[in-house]
Design an enzyme around this catalytic site. Structure first.
Site, mmCIF file in Angstrom:
data_model
loop_
_atom_site.group_PDB
_atom_site.id
_atom_site.type_symbol
_atom_site.label_atom_id
_atom_site.label_comp_id
_atom_site.label_asym_id
_atom_site.label_seq_id
_atom_site.Cartn_x
_atom_site.Cartn_y
_atom_site.Cartn_z
ATOM 1 N N TYR A 159 0.862 -1.189 0.000
ATOM 2 C CA TYR A 159 0.000 0.000 0.000
ATOM 3 C C TYR A 159 0.896 1.235 0.000
ATOM 4 C CZ TYR A 159 -4.286 2.617 0.746
ATOM 5 O OH TYR A 159 -5.347 3.472 0.604
ATOM 6 N N LYS B 40 -20.108 -20.805 -8.977
ATOM 7 C CA LYS B 40 -19.472 -20.623 -10.284
ATOM 8 C C LYS B 40 -18.026 -20.181 -10.114
ATOM 9 C CE LYS B 40 -20.573 -20.523 -14.760
ATOM 10 N NZ LYS B 40 -21.673 -21.138 -15.479
#
Length: 759
Positions: free
Chosen positions: A40, A95
């Site tokens: 970050y 999925k």
């Protein structure tokens, strides 16, 4: 299982121990403040600036290239209908799970609260910069057609509505093979398509690309046959409306060659089935209940080629055969869309794969003796490990050829290797081993070929051209099993006990007796022993009537080792036979030795074991870094066990300075580079990944490799016997077919090596 138990089990599966089926997992280090400053602020600014300069850099510095969005509004979920976006989330997570486990594609599932086409399209377009591809799911027709059309036109990443095209691709592949098996002419075949939703329309369009003719297709919906004279037809239904004077499904079925069911269960009767043409092709794909049950259909017509959407019957038309691998290929060439050429490439690749010899692990998963191309096997099974490296290359090539690939593939062999590594089903080491064997196949005696699994392994070895099997055992049993397996190759079958082998038995016995007559063996005993297949097989290798031998599947290890030591003998310079196992672990391949032979080796024995394991690791293309293990580290104990390891290491350092070896070491220090560097910066293993472990005794090595197999799920090749004069390898009792195939490949490569040494 009762319905209430199924319901309870399904709810518990999704709720415990943590709700849901997928999670976000970090792919970079994050343990220290330094790591976080790179992940970050401030370090993250650098890739941001690079992407700002050129948007294409987003593929270089982020996960976009392997990230697909599974998006739904919940308007057509499974057979449950319009249940809303929140209720669709378990399906979308499922999925995502399938994308990951079958093709190593990361997924964010996104449920959109928008039924309006414009709002839905606007939402997906707005979030599309995050993703490398968009998989639309469970969106009702006709909106699904318009949503997909617009997104494909307006986005520069691949978009596919799987409910339409997944079923179409898989069923088209199955249809292509069914047409071939029944010897029908697809251009003349009469089709009945029952259902007119998104999947049915897409399927029928793809069948036209296969060669079906629109004038031979009759489509039905809940009102009956879709005719030209019907009012208020959608453009999609209008596309397949017929001028024929028929009104009902029953009428449409008469003399039809092909029935495609994408509607609801139990709408086809036996009478309708009987009215179809000879060798009817019936794809009853409604789920969970097909348009006619598999058992009823097969009882009604014995000439039927039947497929369903269910996993408990042959020929399952399952979308998981398509979408993971289609997106994999599309992502890997950074395709801007999934076009018709790519879909047809998937059809042909799937159809062709069904015609190839099926791996044994697929037979095991589906409890089959031997799957082979025919009426009951017209489409690959979902757990076929070859899908990952057969289908994506076909998609990628079609994308390149049709001009929609942004990053073409140059090295196709390397690409296939990368695909295998993604799935974990074809480790680099096993592929290297098999490829080396195939370059110069040798004859391999399977000493227990009248065992079904051994014969299956021999069949694989023959069909994959790893070696040339010689089958030992009861001839009538082997012939019967060969027929059952469809193993039609003409390979030698030898029963050592038969009269026809008397001359060879006596010749082998004479040779054996000459070497053992001063060790208590009489000529009569030698003749009796030659009736035993392991003695007979060993003599075949000794007398150069076979190049290599594997045995041990059905007999305890010590009883098999004994005749091999007596007949084969040790290679030049070898003082002790030893054994190693190659373990394919999550941290990479590792050799463990000695796992089966030497109970309590001396320091000199350990040095020799290390040398021989070093050589076999190099044969597998590895750069060996050897840790000699103990309960102590570098002299911290004066025990006899620790001392012998110190002496062995000292001997190797003195006489073989180029071998990277160190110890004695505790296992955690050997396998943890940071710990080793911190505590023992002088070690020769610093900065190197340890991939060979030498144990102080048999029990520690044997226990470790079996624990790795059972707890870690590591695959094992071995035990690989080291030090025999000839290529002889002994299986563990009850070894799997895959393990035997791998050991046969080891035997072939061993024979190749020894042939080179003896020249």
């Amino acid at each position: 299982m009762s319905d209430s138990r199924k319901r309870r089990e399904a709810l518990l599966y999704h709720a415990k121990p943590k709700p849901g089926k997928i999670a976000v997992v970090p792919t970079k280090k994050y343990a220290t403040q330094h790591d976080l400053s790179l992940a970050y602020s401030p370090g993250v600014a650098e890739p941001c600036l690079e992407i700002a300069k050129d948007k294409k850099n987003v593929y270089k510095y982020t996960a976009k290239s392997n990230l697909v969005a599974v998006i739904s509004n919940g308007t057509a979920v499974l057979g449950l209908g319009d249940i809303g976006p929140e209720a669709s989330k378990p399906v979308m997570e499922g999925k995502g799970l399938l994308f990951k486990i079958f093709a190593d594609i990361d997924v964010f599932d996104i449920e959109v609260d928008a039924t309006d086409v414009d709002k839905f399209v606007e939402t997906v377009k707005a979030i599309s910069p995050t993703f490398g591809g968009i998989n639309l799911e469970d969106i009702k027709a006709p909106e699904a057609f318009e949503i997909e059309r617009r997104l494909k036109e307006e986005l520069d990443i691949p978009v596919m509505h799987d409910d339409q095209h997944g079923t179409a691709i898989i069923s088209a592949a199955a249809l292509k093979n069914a047409i071939e098996i029944t010897q029908k002419d697809i251009s003349k075949a009469k089709f009945v398509v029952n259902g007119a939703g998104a999947a049915a329309i897409s399927c029928t369009r793809l069948y036209l690309r296969l060669g079906a003719k629109k004038e031979n297709i009759v489509m039905c919906d809940s009102k009956g046959v879709i005719r030209k004279d019907r009012d208020n037809l959608t453009p999609e239904k209008e596309e397949f409306a017929t001028e024929k004077d028929i009104n009902t499904l029953e009428e449409a079925m008469q003399n039809a060659d092909v029935f495609i069911g994408l509607s609801k269960g139990n709408v086809v009767t036996p009478e309708m089935l009987l009215s179809m043409a000879k060798d009817p092709i019936v794809f009853a794909m409604a789920n969970p209940d097909p348009e006619i049950s598999y058992d009823l259909a097969c009882a009604t017509r014995d000439d039927i080629v039947m497929a369903t959407g269910r996993s408990d019957h042959p020929n399952q038309v399952n979308n998981v055969l398509g979408f993971p691998f289609i997106f994999r290929g599309a992502l890997d060439v950074r395709a801007t869309k999934i076009n018709e050429e790519m879909k047809m490439a998937a059809v042909h690749a799937l159809a062709d794969l069904a015609k190839k010899s099926v791996p044994e692990q697929v037979n095991i998963v589906y409890d089959e003796v031997s799957l082979s191309f025919g009426k009951d096997y017209i489409i690959p099974k979902p757990f076929d490990p070859r899908l990952i490296y057969e289908i994506p290359p076909a998609i990628a090539k079609a994308a390149i050829d049709s001009g929609v690939a942004s990053e073409p593939i140059e090295d196709w062999d390397k690409y296939r290797e990368e695909l295998m590594d993604r799935s974990g089903i074809g480790s680099k080491e096993i592929r290297l081993l098999h490829n080396r064997a195939k370059r110069n196949p040798k004859s391999v005696v399977f000493a227990e070929a009248d065992q079904l699994d051994v014969l299956k392994a021999a069949q694989r070895v023959h069909e994959e051209r790893i070696g040339r099997p010689i089958l030992l055992g009861r001839k009538e049993v082997i012939l019967e099993m060969k027929q059952e397996l469809g193993f039609n190759a003409d390979v030698p079958i030898i029963d050592p006990k038969t009269d026809e082998e008397e001359e060879r038995r006596n010749r082998f016995a004479e040779k054996y007796w000459q070497t053992r007559q001063r060790k208590g063996i009489t000529l009569l005993q030698a003749r009796k022993l030659m009736r035993e297949r392991n003695y007979f097989a060993a003599m075949m290798v000794n007398e150069s009537e076979a190049d290599a031998l594997i045995t041990g599947y059905a007999r305890p290890y010590p009883t098999v080792v004994k005749p091999m030591i007596e007949l084969i003998g040790k290679d030049r310079g070898v003082t002790r036979i030893t054994a190693t196992n190659l373990m394919l672990t999550k941290r990479g391949p590792m050799f463990l030795a000695d796992t089966t032979i030497n109970i309590n080796p001396t320091a000199k024995d350990l040095a020799k074991i290390s040398q021989m394991t070093y050589k076999i690791a190099k044969m597998f293309g590895m750069k060996p870094n050897i840790a000699m293990l103990s309960f102590s580290n570098f002299g911290s104990s004066n025990s006899e066990s620790s001392k012998k390891i110190q002496d062995a290491v000292s001997y190797i350092h003195r006489h073989f300075p180029n071998v990277v070896v160190d110890g004695e070491l505790q296992a955690d220090f050997a396998l943890n580079p940071e710990m080793l560097a911190k505590e023992f910066p002088f070690s020769k293993l610093n900065g190197k990944k340890v991939n060979v472990l030498i144990f102080p005794n048999l029990e520690s090595a044997n226990i470790t490799y079996k624990l790795l197999k059972q707890i870690d799920g590591s695959e094992s090749i071995g035990p690989i016997i080291l030090g025999f004069k000839k290529p002889v390898h002994i299986l563990q009792l009850g070894a799997s077919v895959d393990e035997m195939v791998n050991m046969a490949a080891v035997a072939v490569v061993d024979a190749q090596q020894k042939q080179r040494q003896n020249k």
